[in-house]
Design a protein around this motif. Structure first.
Motif, PDB file in Angstrom:
ATOM      1  N   VAL A 114     115.423   5.431  98.543  1.00  0.00           N
ATOM      2  CA  VAL A 114     115.137   3.988  98.459  1.00  0.00           C
ATOM      3  C   VAL A 114     114.933   3.516  97.015  1.00  0.00           C
ATOM      4  O   VAL A 114     114.433   2.423  96.788  1.00  0.00           O
ATOM      5  CB  VAL A 114     113.888   3.633  99.302  1.00  0.00           C
ATOM      6  CG1 VAL A 114     114.125   3.976 100.760  1.00  0.00           C
ATOM      7  CG2 VAL A 114     112.636   4.343  98.783  1.00  0.00           C
ATOM      8  N   TYR A 115     115.306   4.349  96.038  1.00  0.00           N
ATOM      9  CA  TYR A 115     115.214   3.983  94.619  1.00  0.00           C
ATOM     10  C   TYR A 115     113.777   3.640  94.216  1.00  0.00           C
ATOM     11  O   TYR A 115     113.504   2.588  93.645  1.00  0.00           O
ATOM     12  CB  TYR A 115     116.126   2.784  94.307  1.00  0.00           C
ATOM     13  CG  TYR A 115     117.562   2.961  94.720  1.00  0.00           C
ATOM     14  CD1 TYR A 115     118.475   3.607  93.881  1.00  0.00           C
ATOM     15  CD2 TYR A 115     118.009   2.475  95.947  1.00  0.00           C
ATOM     16  CE1 TYR A 115     119.795   3.765  94.253  1.00  0.00           C
ATOM     17  CE2 TYR A 115     119.339   2.631  96.326  1.00  0.00           C
ATOM     18  CZ  TYR A 115     120.225   3.273  95.482  1.00  0.00           C
ATOM     19  OH  TYR A 115     121.533   3.426  95.862  1.00  0.00           O
ATOM     20  N   LEU A 116     112.841   4.540  94.491  1.00  0.00           N
ATOM     21  CA  LEU A 116     111.439   4.311  94.172  1.00  0.00           C
ATOM     22  C   LEU A 116     110.977   5.377  93.178  1.00  0.00           C
ATOM     23  O   LEU A 116     110.622   6.495  93.560  1.00  0.00           O
ATOM     24  CB  LEU A 116     110.590   4.368  95.449  1.00  0.00           C
ATOM     25  CG  LEU A 116     109.141   3.916  95.335  1.00  0.00           C
ATOM     26  CD1 LEU A 116     109.052   2.470  94.866  1.00  0.00           C
ATOM     27  CD2 LEU A 116     108.435   4.069  96.683  1.00  0.00           C
ATOM     28  N   PRO A 117     111.002   5.084  91.871  1.00  0.00           N
ATOM     29  CA  PRO A 117     110.702   6.089  90.846  1.00  0.00           C
ATOM     30  C   PRO A 117     109.324   6.718  90.989  1.00  0.00           C
ATOM     31  O   PRO A 117     109.172   7.920  90.736  1.00  0.00           O
ATOM     32  CB  PRO A 117     110.830   5.306  89.535  1.00  0.00           C
ATOM     33  CG  PRO A 117     111.757   4.183  89.855  1.00  0.00           C
ATOM     34  CD  PRO A 117     111.436   3.809  91.278  1.00  0.00           C
ATOM     35  N   THR A 118     108.301   5.931  91.336  1.00  0.00           N
ATOM     36  CA  THR A 118     106.961   6.511  91.433  1.00  0.00           C
ATOM     37  C   THR A 118     106.884   7.579  92.517  1.00  0.00           C
ATOM     38  O   THR A 118     106.213   8.603  92.349  1.00  0.00           O
ATOM     39  CB  THR A 118     105.929   5.405  91.720  1.00  0.00           C
ATOM     40  OG1 THR A 118     106.332   4.662  92.884  1.00  0.00           O
ATOM     41  CG2 THR A 118     105.799   4.467  90.532  1.00  0.00           C
ATOM     42  N   ALA A 119     107.562   7.360  93.640  1.00  0.00           N
ATOM     43  CA  ALA A 119     107.591   8.374  94.696  1.00  0.00           C
ATOM     44  C   ALA A 119     108.338   9.611  94.230  1.00  0.00           C
ATOM     45  O   ALA A 119     107.921  10.744  94.512  1.00  0.00           O
ATOM     46  CB  ALA A 119     108.244   7.809  95.959  1.00  0.00           C
ATOM     47  N   MET A 120     109.435   9.416  93.503  1.00  0.00           N
ATOM     48  CA  MET A 120     110.185  10.562  92.970  1.00  0.00           C
ATOM     49  C   MET A 120     109.326  11.371  92.014  1.00  0.00           C
ATOM     50  O   MET A 120     109.322  12.609  92.050  1.00  0.00           O
ATOM     51  CB  MET A 120     111.452  10.080  92.271  1.00  0.00           C
ATOM     52  CG  MET A 120     112.592   9.727  93.203  1.00  0.00           C
ATOM     53  SD  MET A 120     114.137   9.390  92.316  1.00  0.00           S
ATOM     54  CE  MET A 120     113.849   7.692  91.834  1.00  0.00           C
ATOM     55  N   GLN A 121     108.614  10.691  91.156  1.00  0.00           N
ATOM     56  CA  GLN A 121     107.790  11.397  90.164  1.00  0.00           C
ATOM     57  C   GLN A 121     106.649  12.159  90.830  1.00  0.00           C
ATOM     58  O   GLN A 121     106.390  13.321  90.500  1.00  0.00           O
ATOM     59  CB  GLN A 121     107.262  10.395  89.142  1.00  0.00           C
ATOM     60  CG  GLN A 121     108.345   9.828  88.245  1.00  0.00           C
ATOM     61  CD  GLN A 121     107.874   8.652  87.416  1.00  0.00           C
ATOM     62  OE1 GLN A 121     106.728   8.207  87.527  1.00  0.00           O
ATOM     63  NE2 GLN A 121     108.753   8.114  86.572  1.00  0.00           N
ATOM     64  N   ALA A 122     105.978  11.511  91.780  1.00  0.00           N
ATOM     65  CA  ALA A 122     104.890  12.198  92.489  1.00  0.00           C
ATOM     66  C   ALA A 122     105.434  13.395  93.262  1.00  0.00           C
ATOM     67  O   ALA A 122     104.843  14.484  93.258  1.00  0.00           O
ATOM     68  CB  ALA A 122     104.196  11.223  93.442  1.00  0.00           C
ATOM     69  N   GLY A 123     106.575  13.206  93.932  1.00  0.00           N
ATOM     70  CA  GLY A 123     107.176  14.310  94.668  1.00  0.00           C
ATOM     71  C   GLY A 123     107.597  15.440  93.756  1.00  0.00           C
ATOM     72  O   GLY A 123     107.411  16.622  94.085  1.00  0.00           O
ATOM     73  N   ALA A 124     108.165  15.098  92.597  1.00  0.00           N
ATOM     74  CA  ALA A 124     108.607  16.129  91.657  1.00  0.00           C
ATOM     75  C   ALA A 124     107.434  16.968  91.162  1.00  0.00           C
ATOM     76  O   ALA A 124     107.544  18.188  90.990  1.00  0.00           O
ATOM     77  CB  ALA A 124     109.344  15.484  90.485  1.00  0.00           C
ATOM     78  N   VAL A 125     106.300  16.322  90.921  1.00  0.00           N
ATOM     79  CA  VAL A 125     105.113  17.054  90.459  1.00  0.00           C
ATOM     80  C   VAL A 125     104.623  18.021  91.543  1.00  0.00           C
ATOM     81  O   VAL A 125     104.293  19.183  91.269  1.00  0.00           O
ATOM     82  CB  VAL A 125     104.004  16.063  90.057  1.00  0.00           C
ATOM     83  CG1 VAL A 125     102.678  16.798  89.835  1.00  0.00           C
ATOM     84  CG2 VAL A 125     104.401  15.300  88.798  1.00  0.00           C
ATOM     85  N   LEU A 126     104.575  17.558  92.787  1.00  0.00           N
ATOM     86  CA  LEU A 126     104.129  18.419  93.883  1.00  0.00           C
ATOM     87  C   LEU A 126     105.092  19.585  94.100  1.00  0.00           C
ATOM     88  O   LEU A 126     104.669  20.727  94.319  1.00  0.00           O
ATOM     89  CB  LEU A 126     103.991  17.602  95.169  1.00  0.00           C
ATOM     90  CG  LEU A 126     102.816  16.628  95.237  1.00  0.00           C
ATOM     91  CD1 LEU A 126     102.912  15.758  96.488  1.00  0.00           C
ATOM     92  CD2 LEU A 126     101.489  17.388  95.224  1.00  0.00           C
ATOM     93  N   VAL A 127     106.392  19.307  94.060  1.00  0.00           N
ATOM     94  CA  VAL A 127     107.384  20.371  94.226  1.00  0.00           C
ATOM     95  C   VAL A 127     107.254  21.400  93.107  1.00  0.00           C
ATOM     96  O   VAL A 127     107.305  22.617  93.351  1.00  0.00           O
ATOM     97  CB  VAL A 127     108.806  19.787  94.272  1.00  0.00           C
ATOM     98  CG1 VAL A 127     109.857  20.886  94.147  1.00  0.00           C
ATOM     99  CG2 VAL A 127     109.022  19.011  95.567  1.00  0.00           C
ATOM    100  N   THR A 128     107.061  20.923  91.882  1.00  0.00           N
ATOM    101  CA  THR A 128     106.883  21.837  90.753  1.00  0.00           C
ATOM    102  C   THR A 128     105.652  22.715  90.949  1.00  0.00           C
ATOM    103  O   THR A 128     105.687  23.930  90.693  1.00  0.00           O
ATOM    104  CB  THR A 128     106.754  21.040  89.437  1.00  0.00           C
ATOM    105  OG1 THR A 128     107.955  20.302  89.225  1.00  0.00           O
ATOM    106  CG2 THR A 128     106.518  21.968  88.256  1.00  0.00           C
ATOM    107  N   ALA A 129     104.570  22.127  91.416  1.00  0.00           N
ATOM    108  CA  ALA A 129     103.356  22.909  91.671  1.00  0.00           C
ATOM    109  C   ALA A 129     103.589  23.942  92.772  1.00  0.00           C
ATOM    110  O   ALA A 129     103.121  25.083  92.679  1.00  0.00           O
ATOM    111  CB  ALA A 129     102.213  21.973  92.049  1.00  0.00           C
TER     112      ALA A 129
END
Length: 425
Positions: A114-129
């Motif tokens: 849905v083109y939502l950068p904040t969700a992508m960034q939060a998800g990327a941080v969790l996936v990285t962890a």
């Protein structure tokens, strides 16, 4: 070495609680369904896809993170301690890894769709962890490896590829709003190749040295061939990375030749195991596994087409589809048909009794439906991409949804039968 099933000697002492690997496998089954559903939704955009946020990128990551990574991590947590003959140092980090990855993948893919950068960034941080927790446990296990060092070496290469692709992934996510990368396209290609051929590809090559001979009751391949396979695969990844970053086409050709070499050594070992198999009726799972081996060669050939810049309609999208849905998804679903009942049987055995037959813990009907639907999905989607016909892509994705639902029914059946057969008291 004795028959590969011998490596399971004492393996029950290193069995994790059944909830650990199966939470990853069941999540992968759900993401499997969602990935095909997302592809159905994005059918109009698939053939011409060349990157960027949207439903196609979400479908890709539902497959690569949701299906492939979840399966790989769940299998690694259980299988690597058996291969290395060293138990996991702690079990709780495996649970932490799962509970970071699950919401992280959901957030990341939703944000992409849905083109939502904040969700992508939060998800990327969790996936990285989540990946970090997996990597720390795996590093500790590999450094204590007491056997099958060639498989452990593949594991080290997997972790190296994972580290680089995670950093690139974070950069790409933040660049969607910051726009600070000078050559985003090259880094995106490198991220995709390290994820598919590096993390997943090396894991498939390494664990196949144990799993395939074990499934067919054959002798393990000679270690020297495993080392040659690893050397060629690492050369291919290093050559491709250097070629992309330095814009040197000759290095891309060296990488492709090394990739074909690694695939040839790998397939030689696998076919030799099949020829020496004590088990001649290998069942439906090996139809999928054999098909995946053929699709690996098709994928590498398409890679050559891209490097040579031969005019084939929608070649980048076709290459990506054959790579992900063709080779890797076909292989993983074939292997999971064996791994899940096998692990269930190990847990179902009583303290002094024999484990139940694998056939008692599986469901052939749903697997037949999955195989047919998966095959149709590959054919229709590939044709739709090549012919630029969204209706064929949508028809294929719909078949994929039905197949994924059937595979999910199989997964639930294994757990249900395990619950009934586990000893009481």
């Amino acid at each position: 070495m004795s028959f590969s099933s011998g490596f399971l000697g004492g393996a029950k002492d290193r069995l994790l609680p059944v909830s650990i690997p199966f939470r990853f496998f069941l999540s992968a089954a759900v993401f499997h369904l969602l990935a095909w559903a997302a592809l159905f939704w994005a059918a109009d955009e698939v053939a011409g896809f060349a990157g960027g946020a949207g439903p196609v990128l979400a479908a890709i990551h539902l497959a690569t993170l949701g299906v492939f990574a979840m399966t790989a991590i769940g299998a690694s947590f259980q299988l690597l301690p058996v291969v290395t003959r060293q138990p996991l140092a702690r079990i709780w980090p495996a649970k932490v890894s799962f509970w970071l990855l699950l919401p992280g993948i959901c957030l990341l893919t939703w944000g992409m769709a849905v083109y939502l950068p904040t969700a992508m960034q939060a998800g990327a941080v969790l996936v990285t962890a989540g990946f970090t927790a997996f990597a720390l446990l795996t590093v500790d296990n590999l450094r204590r490896a007491g056997s099958m060092l060639v498989v452990a070496a593949h594991g080290w290469a997997v972790l190296a590829a994972l580290a680089v692709l995670v950093v690139l992934g974070l950069l790409l996510v933040w660049d969607m709003t910051g726009g600070f990368l000078d050559d985003r396209y090259s880094l995106a290609i490198l991220h995709a190749v390290l994820a598919s051929f590096g993390f997943m590809g090396l894991l498939v090559l390494g664990l196949s040295l144990v799993l395939i001979p074990m499934f067919v009751l054959a002798r393990s391949p000679a270690a020297r061939l495993g080392w040659l396979q690893l050397a060629l695969a690492v050369l291919a990844l290093a050559g491709f990375s250097a070629g992309v970053l330095a814009d040197v086409p000759a290095l891309l050709w060296v990488s492709l030749l090394a990739g074909f070499g690694a695939a040839a050594v790998y397939l030689w070992q696998m076919l030799k195991a099949l020829r020496s198999s004590m088990r001649k009726r290998l069942g439906l799972s090996f139809w999928l596994i054999r098909a995946s081996w053929s699709l690996l060669l098709v994928c590498l050939t398409l890679g050559g087409v891209l490097i040579a810049d031969i005019a084939i309609p929608n070649a980048p999208a076709l290459f990506g589809f054959v790579l992900l849905a063709g080779w890797q998804l076909t292989f993983l679903t074939g292997v999971l048909q064996r791994i899940m009942p096998f692990l269930a049987s190990m847990h179902a055995a009583g303290p002094s009794g024999l484990p139940p037959l694998l056939s008692e813990l599986t469901a052939e009907g749903p697997l037949k439906v999955h195989a047919v639907c998966h095959g149709l999905a590959l054919l229709f989607c590939a044709a739709g991409i090549a012919l630029d016909q969204a209706v064929l892509v949508r028809l294929g994705a719909g078949s994929g949804v039905l197949g994924a639902a059937a595979f999910g029914a199989f997964s639930v059946t294994v757990l249900r039968k395990l619950a009934k057969s586990r000893p009481r008291g």
